[in-house]
Design an enzyme around this catalytic site. Structure first.
Site, PDB file in Angstrom:
ATOM      1  CG  ASP A  37      13.681  54.124  40.946  1.00 19.29           C
ATOM      2  OD1 ASP A  37      14.303  54.764  40.079  1.00 19.29           O
ATOM      3  OD2 ASP A  37      12.543  54.404  41.332  1.00 19.29           O
ATOM      4  CG  HIS A 241      40.600  40.138  44.359  1.00 19.76           C
ATOM      5  ND1 HIS A 241      40.640  40.738  43.133  1.00 19.76           N
ATOM      6  CD2 HIS A 241      41.730  40.557  44.992  1.00 19.76           C
ATOM      7  CE1 HIS A 241      41.736  41.481  43.023  1.00 19.76           C
ATOM      8  NE2 HIS A 241      42.416  41.371  44.147  1.00 19.76           N
ATOM      9  CG  ASP A 258      43.840  42.985  51.454  1.00 19.90           C
ATOM     10  OD1 ASP A 258      43.818  44.192  51.777  1.00 19.90           O
ATOM     11  OD2 ASP A 258      44.330  42.584  50.379  1.00 19.90           O
ATOM     12  CG  ASP A 269      45.679  47.766  50.169  1.00 21.07           C
ATOM     13  OD1 ASP A 269      45.207  46.781  50.761  1.00 21.07           O
ATOM     14  OD2 ASP A 269      46.107  47.721  48.996  1.00 21.07           O
ATOM     15  CG  HIS A 348      49.843  39.024  44.593  1.00 21.81           C
ATOM     16  ND1 HIS A 348      50.651  39.850  45.336  1.00 21.81           N
ATOM     17  CD2 HIS A 348      49.355  38.106  45.469  1.00 21.81           C
ATOM     18  CE1 HIS A 348      50.631  39.479  46.596  1.00 21.81           C
ATOM     19  NE2 HIS A 348      49.869  38.407  46.722  1.00 21.81           N
ATOM     20  CG  HIS A 352      48.915  48.377  44.768  1.00 26.71           C
ATOM     21  ND1 HIS A 352      48.236  49.362  45.428  1.00 26.71           N
ATOM     22  CD2 HIS A 352      48.629  47.234  45.428  1.00 26.71           C
ATOM     23  CE1 HIS A 352      47.554  48.823  46.436  1.00 26.71           C
ATOM     24  NE2 HIS A 352      47.786  47.527  46.472  1.00 26.71           N
ATOM     25  CG  HIS A 359      45.051  48.393  42.618  1.00 23.62           C
ATOM     26  ND1 HIS A 359      44.507  47.288  42.030  1.00 23.62           N
ATOM     27  CD2 HIS A 359      45.384  47.999  43.873  1.00 23.62           C
ATOM     28  CE1 HIS A 359      44.522  46.271  42.888  1.00 23.62           C
ATOM     29  NE2 HIS A 359      45.036  46.687  44.010  1.00 23.62           N
ATOM     30  CD  GLU A 383      49.491  44.153  48.077  1.00 21.51           C
ATOM     31  OE1 GLU A 383      48.623  43.292  48.289  1.00 21.51           O
ATOM     32  OE2 GLU A 383      49.245  45.284  47.613  1.00 21.51           O
ATOM     33  CE1 TYR A 387      47.821  34.995  49.318  1.00 27.35           C
ATOM     34  CE2 TYR A 387      49.539  35.154  47.635  1.00 27.35           C
ATOM     35  CZ  TYR A 387      48.750  35.746  48.599  1.00 27.35           C
ATOM     36  OH  TYR A 387      48.886  37.093  48.854  1.00 27.35           O
ATOM     37  NE  ARG A 411      47.147  40.304  50.293  1.00 24.10           N
ATOM     38  CZ  ARG A 411      46.183  39.452  49.980  1.00 24.10           C
ATOM     39  NH1 ARG A 411      46.477  38.277  49.429  1.00 24.10           N
ATOM     40  NH2 ARG A 411      44.920  39.732  50.215  1.00 24.10           N
ATOM     41  CD  GLU A 413      48.111  45.438  51.016  1.00 26.91           C
ATOM     42  OE1 GLU A 413      47.121  44.766  51.362  1.00 26.91           O
ATOM     43  OE2 GLU A 413      48.157  46.104  49.956  1.00 26.91           O
TER      44      GLU A 413
HETATM   45  N1  GLY Z   1      43.311  44.932  48.622  1.00 20.99           N
HETATM   46  C1  GLY Z   1      43.756  45.151  47.329  1.00 20.99           C
HETATM   47  C2  GLY Z   1      45.197  45.009  47.231  1.00 20.99           C
HETATM   48  O1  GLY Z   1      45.844  44.670  48.183  1.00 20.99           O
HETATM   49  O2  GLY Z   1      45.773  45.281  46.221  1.00 20.99           O
HETATM   50 MN    MN Z   2      47.316  46.235  48.121  1.00 20.48          MN
HETATM   51 MN    MN Z   3      45.265  44.828  50.223  1.00 25.23          MN
END
Ligand code: GLY
Ligand code: MN
Ligand code: MN
Length: 439
Positions: A37, A241, A258, A269, A348, A352, A359, A383, A387, A411, A413
């Site tokens: 609910d 993540h 991030d 982002d 990765h 993107h 994304h 980005e 790691y 990272r 970005e």
């Molecule tokens: N935070 C998601 C990415 O960097 O793609």
């Molecule tokens: Mn990103």
């Molecule tokens: Mn990101």
């Protein structure tokens, strides 16, 4: 600020030109249930929002450019003061025409009855199968009922065609008004990162930094986080993540943040990584400098006319050469890249598209071989990262990693707008030089 009615209308006109004698159907996102609910904050489907600006569930937009009277039709929840008391304001059927510009509007309960007239003379139905299984069945059964008339009539829609090839290129290219929204989303995101940088120190919990960030998002008029904020200290940064954000950070560790703000559904982002105690250790600094070099060289590849893969390839090349120089990878640069032996360190891609979805939509490649060419109006992230998980498994034939490197995740970005002459870094207000990262 926002997207004005004329722009929504222009988008619809563009869509209708593209679909010719077809009829396109878009469904709003369903209301998502958190638990018994209790519902999540509503998030409209991005295609639906892009074409309508309409932000309610239980709605269907139909575009029938060949119809004599109504080219744009909205099916919406009718006004219902009792229900609205519980679940919030509804625009209702009349306002769907007056405010949202539909030629005709109906209560959503009349969809089955009213839809066929808009499909009858279409040569095909444009609809994205797969997003909503129940609704797929509604569309397919309408289509099948029309197909049953094929022998007698000869003119019925003979195919269901996916809407993505129609809407993706439209959404990939950002209009001036969308760019303004992206500037605002990234500006708020940048403010939040700068506040987090000031706030983070040894002993503080990751969630407390998260609170500082998300406080800024709301305070500055954003909807909230564009995605679950990642506030990852030490080895947590090696989990791409990581969103638990429940650890107390310590001196001599790095903190990777991030996080991005959603503003009017347009998203920032940003990732920054900095030493919690204000000073890098030697290993942290070495790797940070390498990731920064990779990012700056990748950013230089973001130019109109360049294929989409070049900034990624540049980042990989710089990272791999750096890791070879440090003795963390061994062998020939080309071969390591070809055989993806760097992947335990960098798993990765380097960016993107960014927009109404984090994304965002838009193809990266045409015909499986030619990459999308960057064009003014594209917005993307750059980005790169490194790691070195405590559990890192080097690729076959590659050296074991000395412990002093383990537990470091970095990272960096930024969000870039491709311009006529190069690019504009929308997130440049967040420092990233080695000197700026130290306190
Ligand atoms: N935070 C998601 C990415 O960097 O793609
Ligand atoms: Mn990103
Ligand atoms: Mn990101």
């Amino acid at each position: 600020m926002g997207i004005d009615k004329r722009e929504y209308q222009q988008r619809r006109e563009q869509l209708m030109t593209k679909i010719g004698n077809g009829t396109a159907i878009f469904r709003s996102a369903p209301m998502a249930v958190m638990h018994n609910d209790v519902e999540y904050v509503y998030r409209q489907d991005s295609d639906f929002y892009y074409l309508t600006g309409f932000n309610e569930p239980e709605a269907v937009a139909v575009f029938a450019p060949h119809h004599e009277e109504h080219r744009y039709i909205l099916f919406v929840q009718p006004k219902d003061p009792k229900k609205e008391t519980w679940t919030g304001y509804r625009c209702g059927v009349d306002a769907a025409k007056e405010i949202y510009g539909a030629d005709e509007a109906y209560p959503i309960a009349e969809l089955d009855e009213k839809l066929p007239q808009y499909l009858l003379n279409a040569d095909r139905i444009y609809y994205c199968l797969g997003r909503d299984k129940n609704f797929n069945n509604v569309i397919i059964s309408h289509w099948q009922r029309l197909m049953a008339r094929y022998q007698k009539q000869g003119t019925v829609p003979l195919a269901i065609e996916d809407t993505r090839p129609v809407t993706f290129p439209m959404r990939l290219h950002k209009s001036p008004a969308e760019i303004a929204m992206m500037r605002k989303a990234t500006e708020i995101s940048a403010k939040a990162h700068n506040r987090a940088f000031e706030f983070a120190r040894p002993g503080v919990y990751e969630y407390q930094v998260q609170a500082e960030i998300e406080h800024t998002f709301r305070l500055e008029g954003g909807i909230g986080p564009a995605y679950p904020s990642i506030v990852a200290s030490s080895a947590n940064a090696c989990i791409l993540h990581y969103i638990e954000n429940d650890r107390a950070m310590q001196d001599n560790e790095l903190l990777l943040i991030d996080a991005g703000c959603s503003y009017g559904y347009y998203n920032g982002d940003i990732t920054r990584t900095f030493p919690v105690g204000g000073k890098f250790t030697a290993e942290q600094k070495t790797l940070y400098e390498l990731v920064l070099e990779a990012q700056l060289k990748a950013i230089a590849e973001v130019q109109p006319g360049k294929p989409y893969n070049e900034f990624h390839d540049m980042a990989v090349c710089v990272l791999v050469q750096g890791l070879i120089d440090l003795g963390l990878l061994k062998g020939d640069l080309e071969e390591i890249i070809q055989e993806e032996k760097y992947k335990p360190f960098y798993m990765h891609r380097t960016g993107h598209w960014l927009g109404l979805d984090v994304h965002d939509v838009g193809v990266y490649m045409h015909n499986q071989e030619s990459w999308q060419i960057l064009q003014p109006g594209h917005i993307l992230t750059v980005e790169p990262g490194i790691y070195i998980s405590p559990y890192i498994q080097p690729a076959e034939g590659q050296p074991e990693i000395p412990d002093r490197w383990k537990g470091i995740g970095i990272r960096i970005e930024d969000d870039l707008l491709v311009t006529e002459t190069g690019h504009d870094i929308l997130t440049a207000a967040v420092p990233k030089s080695v000197g700026d990262m130290e306190k």
